[in-house]
Write an enzyme that holds these catalytic residues in place. Sequence first.
Site, mmCIF file in Angstrom:
data_model
loop_
_atom_site.group_PDB
_atom_site.id
_atom_site.type_symbol
_atom_site.label_atom_id
_atom_site.label_comp_id
_atom_site.label_asym_id
_atom_site.label_seq_id
_atom_site.Cartn_x
_atom_site.Cartn_y
_atom_site.Cartn_z
ATOM 1 N N ARG A 1 -22.587 9.841 -47.022
ATOM 2 C CA ARG A 1 -21.232 9.297 -47.033
ATOM 3 C C ARG A 1 -20.335 10.301 -46.313
ATOM 4 O O ARG A 1 -20.629 11.496 -46.283
ATOM 5 C CB ARG A 1 -20.740 9.105 -48.466
ATOM 6 C CG ARG A 1 -21.580 8.147 -49.305
ATOM 7 C CD ARG A 1 -21.044 8.088 -50.728
ATOM 8 N NE ARG A 1 -21.797 7.146 -51.556
ATOM 9 C CZ ARG A 1 -22.789 7.493 -52.372
ATOM 10 N NH1 ARG A 1 -23.152 8.771 -52.476
ATOM 11 N NH2 ARG A 1 -23.433 6.593 -53.095
ATOM 12 N N LYS B 1 -21.312 10.747 -55.527
ATOM 13 C CA LYS B 1 -20.363 10.160 -56.466
ATOM 14 C C LYS B 1 -20.628 10.687 -57.877
ATOM 15 O O LYS B 1 -21.779 10.855 -58.269
ATOM 16 C CB LYS B 1 -20.469 8.631 -56.451
ATOM 17 C CG LYS B 1 -19.914 7.998 -55.186
ATOM 18 C CD LYS B 1 -19.945 6.486 -55.273
ATOM 19 C CE LYS B 1 -19.300 5.855 -54.042
ATOM 20 N NZ LYS B 1 -19.359 4.375 -54.096
ATOM 21 N N HIS C 1 -19.487 5.175 -42.102
ATOM 22 C CA HIS C 1 -20.403 4.446 -42.975
ATOM 23 C C HIS C 1 -21.417 3.621 -42.188
ATOM 24 O O HIS C 1 -22.503 3.315 -42.686
ATOM 25 C CB HIS C 1 -19.602 3.538 -43.915
ATOM 26 C CG HIS C 1 -20.083 3.591 -45.331
ATOM 27 N ND1 HIS C 1 -19.989 4.713 -46.119
ATOM 28 C CD2 HIS C 1 -20.688 2.650 -46.103
ATOM 29 C CE1 HIS C 1 -20.496 4.455 -47.307
ATOM 30 N NE2 HIS C 1 -20.932 3.220 -47.315
ATOM 31 N N ARG D 1 -24.526 5.492 -41.903
ATOM 32 C CA ARG D 1 -25.277 5.453 -43.167
ATOM 33 C C ARG D 1 -26.055 4.141 -43.274
ATOM 34 O O ARG D 1 -27.230 4.132 -43.624
ATOM 35 C CB ARG D 1 -24.287 5.596 -44.320
ATOM 36 C CG ARG D 1 -24.877 5.531 -45.728
ATOM 37 C CD ARG D 1 -23.772 5.890 -46.717
ATOM 38 N NE ARG D 1 -24.041 5.482 -48.079
ATOM 39 C CZ ARG D 1 -24.725 6.202 -48.961
ATOM 40 N NH1 ARG D 1 -25.256 7.358 -48.609
ATOM 41 N NH2 ARG D 1 -24.896 5.765 -50.199
ATOM 42 N N HIS E 1 -27.920 5.805 -54.456
ATOM 43 C CA HIS E 1 -27.482 4.598 -55.149
ATOM 44 C C HIS E 1 -27.943 4.655 -56.605
ATOM 45 O O HIS E 1 -29.104 4.943 -56.874
ATOM 46 C CB HIS E 1 -28.085 3.338 -54.492
ATOM 47 C CG HIS E 1 -27.447 2.994 -53.192
ATOM 48 N ND1 HIS E 1 -28.072 2.189 -52.252
ATOM 49 C CD2 HIS E 1 -26.246 3.334 -52.649
ATOM 50 C CE1 HIS E 1 -27.277 2.061 -51.203
ATOM 51 N NE2 HIS E 1 -26.178 2.741 -51.422
ATOM 52 N N TYR F 1 -30.399 -4.010 -47.984
ATOM 53 C CA TYR F 1 -31.095 -3.682 -46.737
ATOM 54 C C TYR F 1 -32.361 -4.519 -46.550
ATOM 55 O O TYR F 1 -32.823 -4.685 -45.432
ATOM 56 C CB TYR F 1 -31.395 -2.186 -46.690
ATOM 57 C CG TYR F 1 -30.124 -1.387 -46.619
ATOM 58 C CD1 TYR F 1 -29.355 -1.373 -45.462
ATOM 59 C CD2 TYR F 1 -29.640 -0.716 -47.733
ATOM 60 C CE1 TYR F 1 -28.143 -0.697 -45.409
ATOM 61 C CE2 TYR F 1 -28.435 -0.028 -47.688
ATOM 62 C CZ TYR F 1 -27.695 -0.025 -46.517
ATOM 63 O OH TYR F 1 -26.500 0.636 -46.478
#
Length: 299
Positions: free
Chosen positions: A149, A173, A245, A248, A271, A280
Site C-alpha cells: 500500500r 493496517k 494502488h 498493488r 488481507h 483477483y
Amino acid sequence: MDWRSAIKGFQAYLKLEKSLADNSVEAYSRDIEKLFQYSDNKEVKLKPESVTLNDLREFITWAAELGMIPSSQARILSGIKAFYKYLLMEDIIKSDPSELLESPQIRRKLPDTLSYEDIEKLIAAIDLSKPEGTRNKAILETLYGSGLRVSELTELKLSNLYLDIEFIKVTGKGNKERLVPIGGAAIRALKIWIENLRVHVPIKKGEEDIVFLNRRGTRLSRVYVFLMIKELVGLTGLKKTVSPHTFRHSFATHLVEGGADLRAVQEMLGHESITTTEIYTHLNREYLKSTISQFHPRS
C-alpha cells in the site's frame, strides 16, 4: 447510556484494544454519528442500548432514501456491528441487535490493472539523470515488486529491509507486521538508491531510518507518490487511471494469473480475510474470458 458517552468509549476501544489508526477510528465514529442522528430525529428518542434489529433495518432504508449507495451502506453496517460488539463486551447490552442485520448486495468492482508492458513503459519514462529519478524508479519497482500500500511504502524503514534474503518487513493496517518477499528488480533499484544517492541527502532528525526521503531529508507524502505516478502516466500517454494502488492490484493479478496460491497472495497483501483476495480470482476469470473471446475461433 447516552450516545456521546457510548461513542467516546467506542473510540477508546478501537484505538487502544483494536489498535486502529486515527483515520479508521474517525470513519467508524462517523458511522455511529449517522445512527445517532437518525435516532435523534425519531419521535421516541432511542438510546444505544434500546435500538432493535427493526430500528437498524429502518435506519438502512433511511440511508438508502438519502441516496447512499450500497457500498457506503455496507461500510456503515460494518461500523454498526463493531459498535454493538463493543457494547456487548462492556455488558451495556445483553443481546446484539445487529447480529442478524444483512448487508446490501454489492457488485464488486474489479480494480484497474496494468500489463507488464505498461509497467515497463512507466518505469522507462523516469528521468534517471535526476537524483529523484533513481528514487522514483525504486518506488515503482517496490510497489510492483512487493504489492505494498502507498502508506506502507512511505513508512518503509531501512531496518526492515532484508534484501540479502529477499524479504522486507511491512507495517500494515492496525499496525500489523508481515514479511513480504521482494523481487530482484526492486532489490537492485533499492540498493542503487540507498547506496549511491540516499547517502548524500541531508537527513532530518527522526527520519534516519526511513527509506524514501525527499530532498529536504524527510519522508515522502502519499500525495507526492500519487502525483509522481500521474506525471509518468501523462508522459507515456497511457489511457488508464493509474494510482499507487494500481501497482498493488497488478502485483496480485499477475501472481494469480501465473498460478500463485490464493492464501500466499493473501499473506503477501496483508488481507485479513481471504474474501478480499478472492476478487483477483474473478479478475483472472475476466482475463480468461477475454482471451477466449479474442483467440477462440468459435467466439
